[in-house]
Design a protein around this motif. Structure first.
Motif, PDB file in Angstrom:
ATOM      1  N   THR A   6       0.876  -1.185  -0.063  1.00 39.75           N
ATOM      2  CA  THR A   6       0.012  -0.108  -0.152  1.00 39.75           C
ATOM      3  C   THR A   6       0.953   1.243   0.151  1.00 39.75           C
ATOM      4  O   THR A   6       2.188   1.112   0.211  1.00 39.75           O
ATOM      5  N   TRP A   7       0.244   2.370  -0.179  1.00 34.58           N
ATOM      6  CA  TRP A   7       0.835   3.753  -0.044  1.00 34.58           C
ATOM      7  C   TRP A   7      -0.423   4.610   0.740  1.00 34.58           C
ATOM      8  O   TRP A   7      -1.383   4.340   0.758  1.00 34.58           O
ATOM      9  N   ALA A   8       0.309   5.928   0.933  1.00 34.33           N
ATOM     10  CA  ALA A   8      -0.761   6.886   1.434  1.00 34.33           C
ATOM     11  C   ALA A   8      -1.652   7.676   0.604  1.00 34.33           C
ATOM     12  O   ALA A   8      -1.503   8.734   0.124  1.00 34.33           O
ATOM     13  N   THR A   9      -2.738   6.822   0.038  1.00 35.75           N
ATOM     14  CA  THR A   9      -3.796   7.267  -0.679  1.00 35.75           C
ATOM     15  C   THR A   9      -5.159   6.968  -0.162  1.00 35.75           C
ATOM     16  O   THR A   9      -5.136   6.028   0.823  1.00 35.75           O
ATOM     17  N   PRO A  10      -6.091   7.618  -0.553  1.00 39.76           N
ATOM     18  CA  PRO A  10      -7.565   7.123  -0.074  1.00 39.76           C
ATOM     19  C   PRO A  10      -7.798   5.529  -0.402  1.00 39.76           C
ATOM     20  O   PRO A  10      -8.177   4.969   0.388  1.00 39.76           O
ATOM     21  N   ASN A  11      -7.467   5.130  -1.680  1.00 44.46           N
ATOM     22  CA  ASN A  11      -7.590   3.841  -2.030  1.00 44.46           C
ATOM     23  C   ASN A  11      -6.723   3.034  -0.934  1.00 44.46           C
ATOM     24  O   ASN A  11      -7.103   1.725  -0.442  1.00 44.46           O
ATOM     25  N   GLY A  12      -5.668   3.187  -0.531  1.00 49.01           N
ATOM     26  CA  GLY A  12      -4.776   2.580   0.293  1.00 49.01           C
ATOM     27  C   GLY A  12      -5.356   2.485   1.589  1.00 49.01           C
ATOM     28  O   GLY A  12      -5.332   1.510   2.091  1.00 49.01           O
ATOM     29  N   GLU A  37       7.311   2.171  -8.073  1.00 53.40           N
ATOM     30  CA  GLU A  37       7.633   1.015  -7.383  1.00 53.40           C
ATOM     31  C   GLU A  37       6.169   0.016  -7.789  1.00 53.40           C
ATOM     32  O   GLU A  37       6.491  -1.250  -7.808  1.00 53.40           O
ATOM     33  N   GLN A  38       5.121   0.368  -8.018  1.00 57.05           N
ATOM     34  CA  GLN A  38       3.840  -0.155  -8.359  1.00 57.05           C
ATOM     35  C   GLN A  38       4.027  -0.639  -9.678  1.00 57.05           C
ATOM     36  O   GLN A  38       3.173  -1.732 -10.146  1.00 57.05           O
ATOM     37  N   LYS A  39       4.971  -0.001 -10.490  1.00 61.56           N
ATOM     38  CA  LYS A  39       5.304  -0.891 -11.955  1.00 61.56           C
ATOM     39  C   LYS A  39       6.372  -1.902 -11.859  1.00 61.56           C
ATOM     40  O   LYS A  39       6.729  -2.387 -12.968  1.00 61.56           O
ATOM     41  N   GLN A  40       6.945  -2.270 -10.730  1.00 61.78           N
ATOM     42  CA  GLN A  40       8.167  -3.002 -10.791  1.00 61.78           C
ATOM     43  C   GLN A  40       7.613  -4.561 -10.941  1.00 61.78           C
ATOM     44  O   GLN A  40       6.654  -4.920 -10.517  1.00 61.78           O
ATOM     45  N   ASN A  49      -2.289  -4.770 -12.658  1.00 60.61           N
ATOM     46  CA  ASN A  49      -2.869  -3.512 -13.142  1.00 60.61           C
ATOM     47  C   ASN A  49      -1.693  -2.611 -12.610  1.00 60.61           C
ATOM     48  O   ASN A  49      -1.848  -1.174 -12.910  1.00 60.61           O
ATOM     49  N   GLY A  50      -0.704  -2.743 -11.923  1.00 58.47           N
ATOM     50  CA  GLY A  50       0.093  -1.834 -11.318  1.00 58.47           C
ATOM     51  C   GLY A  50      -0.352  -0.745 -10.452  1.00 58.47           C
ATOM     52  O   GLY A  50       0.005   0.348 -10.722  1.00 58.47           O
ATOM     53  N   ARG A  51      -1.361  -1.058  -9.408  1.00 57.54           N
ATOM     54  CA  ARG A  51      -1.922  -0.112  -8.663  1.00 57.54           C
ATOM     55  C   ARG A  51      -1.923  -0.796  -7.148  1.00 57.54           C
ATOM     56  O   ARG A  51      -2.169  -1.904  -6.985  1.00 57.54           O
ATOM     57  N   ILE A  52      -1.900   0.196  -6.402  1.00 58.48           N
ATOM     58  CA  ILE A  52      -2.015   0.018  -4.936  1.00 58.48           C
ATOM     59  C   ILE A  52      -3.316   0.394  -4.469  1.00 58.48           C
ATOM     60  O   ILE A  52      -4.036   1.035  -5.230  1.00 58.48           O
ATOM     61  N   GLU A  67      -7.614  -4.441  -6.308  1.00 64.49           N
ATOM     62  CA  GLU A  67      -8.562  -3.771  -6.208  1.00 64.49           C
ATOM     63  C   GLU A  67      -9.219  -3.372  -4.973  1.00 64.49           C
ATOM     64  O   GLU A  67      -9.525  -4.272  -4.354  1.00 64.49           O
ATOM     65  N   SER A  68      -9.024  -2.277  -4.530  1.00 57.33           N
ATOM     66  CA  SER A  68      -9.608  -2.011  -3.165  1.00 57.33           C
ATOM     67  C   SER A  68     -10.648  -2.630  -2.675  1.00 57.33           C
ATOM     68  O   SER A  68     -10.959  -2.918  -1.569  1.00 57.33           O
ATOM     69  N   GLY A  69     -11.791  -2.402  -3.664  1.00 54.41           N
ATOM     70  CA  GLY A  69     -13.129  -2.727  -3.159  1.00 54.41           C
ATOM     71  C   GLY A  69     -13.265  -4.192  -3.025  1.00 54.41           C
ATOM     72  O   GLY A  69     -13.935  -4.774  -2.351  1.00 54.41           O
ATOM     73  N   ALA A  70     -12.576  -4.859  -4.079  1.00 55.65           N
ATOM     74  CA  ALA A  70     -12.604  -6.437  -4.031  1.00 55.65           C
ATOM     75  C   ALA A  70     -11.766  -6.747  -2.678  1.00 55.65           C
ATOM     76  O   ALA A  70     -12.196  -7.550  -2.191  1.00 55.65           O
TER      77      ALA A  70
END
Length: 225
Positions: A6-12, A37-40, A49-52, A67-70
């Motif tokens: 994760t990272w410091a975002t609303p989805n995280g 780093e999410q693309k590594q 999908n390269g997303r936190i 996927e945060s909701g999932a």
């Protein structure tokens, strides 16, 4: 039991708050999106999908969920908490969760981009996304005038929407004149799990004192996604 990427975002924060509310043990693996780093390759094996955020459930044979909701649905189902077991109750929670996933998140996210990050100020775009975000807030306010929480009892639907609405200022959207929404924001803000969850992996430093250099760095990150 759970590895959290994760990272410091609303989805995280949606997932870290959920984990805190459920009391599940988890290990944090910060994924610095400013450094890409999410693309590594190591992370892409977990989330193509390269997303936190993403999680790996070690108890379930290293089962990965993205996927945060999932992730929130998976964790709620795993524990039997924050999600009703009856079909109608579950549907109510899922509807308001999808409201955030398909509405509040995308619209407020675009408001963030055009209001804060985009190199060229496009008034029509800023107004379009801010107005739509505000409209969605009024939908939440109306619902919260009927019920203490979005789907009856406190649930993952509240966590998901709260994680975004709490940073409305960053998108330049006001919550003035929405008393039910303000009441709900303040109530969740006082929950110990919410307070702890928004410090994972660290508390966001976004605010009026954010430097221009920080904004430029964030803009470059967002526009390269």
């Amino acid at each position: 039991m759970i590895d959290l990427y994760t990272w410091a975002t609303p989805n995280g924060y949606k997932v870290s708050v959920t984990l805190e509310e459920l009391g599940l043990p988890y290990t944090v693996h910060p994924i610095d999106i400013g450094k890409g780093e999410q693309k590594q390759p190591p992370f892409l094996k977990i989330n193509p999908n390269g997303r936190i955020p993403a999680i790996v459930d070690r108890e379930e044979g290293d089962f990965a969920v993205f996927e945060s909701g999932a992730i929130m649905l998976y964790l709620a189902e795993k524990t039997g908490k924050l999600l009703p077991s009856d079909r109608k109750g579950r549907s109510r929670v899922t509807q308001w969760l999808m409201f955030q996933m398909g509405g509040v998140g995308p619209m407020q996210g675009q408001a963030n981009v055009f209001f804060r990050y985009f190199p060229e100020k496009i008034p029509a775009a800023i107004q379009r996304y801010q107005n739509e975000t505000r409209r969605l807030y009024t939908v939440l306010d109306t619902r919260l005038g009927e019920s203490e929480y979005l789907a009856g009892d406190y649930s993952i639907a509240d966590i998901a929407n709260w994680a975004w609405v709490r940073v409305h200022d960053w998108a330049g959207v006001s919550v003035e004149g929405l008393p039910n929404l303000q009441r709900w924001l303040a109530a969740i803000e006082q929950r110990p799990a919410a307070k702890k969850g928004v410090t994972v992996p660290h508390e966001s430093k976004l605010g009026s004192n954010t430097s221009q250099d920080q904004i430029i760095k964030m803009a470059q990150t967002i526009l390269q996604r």
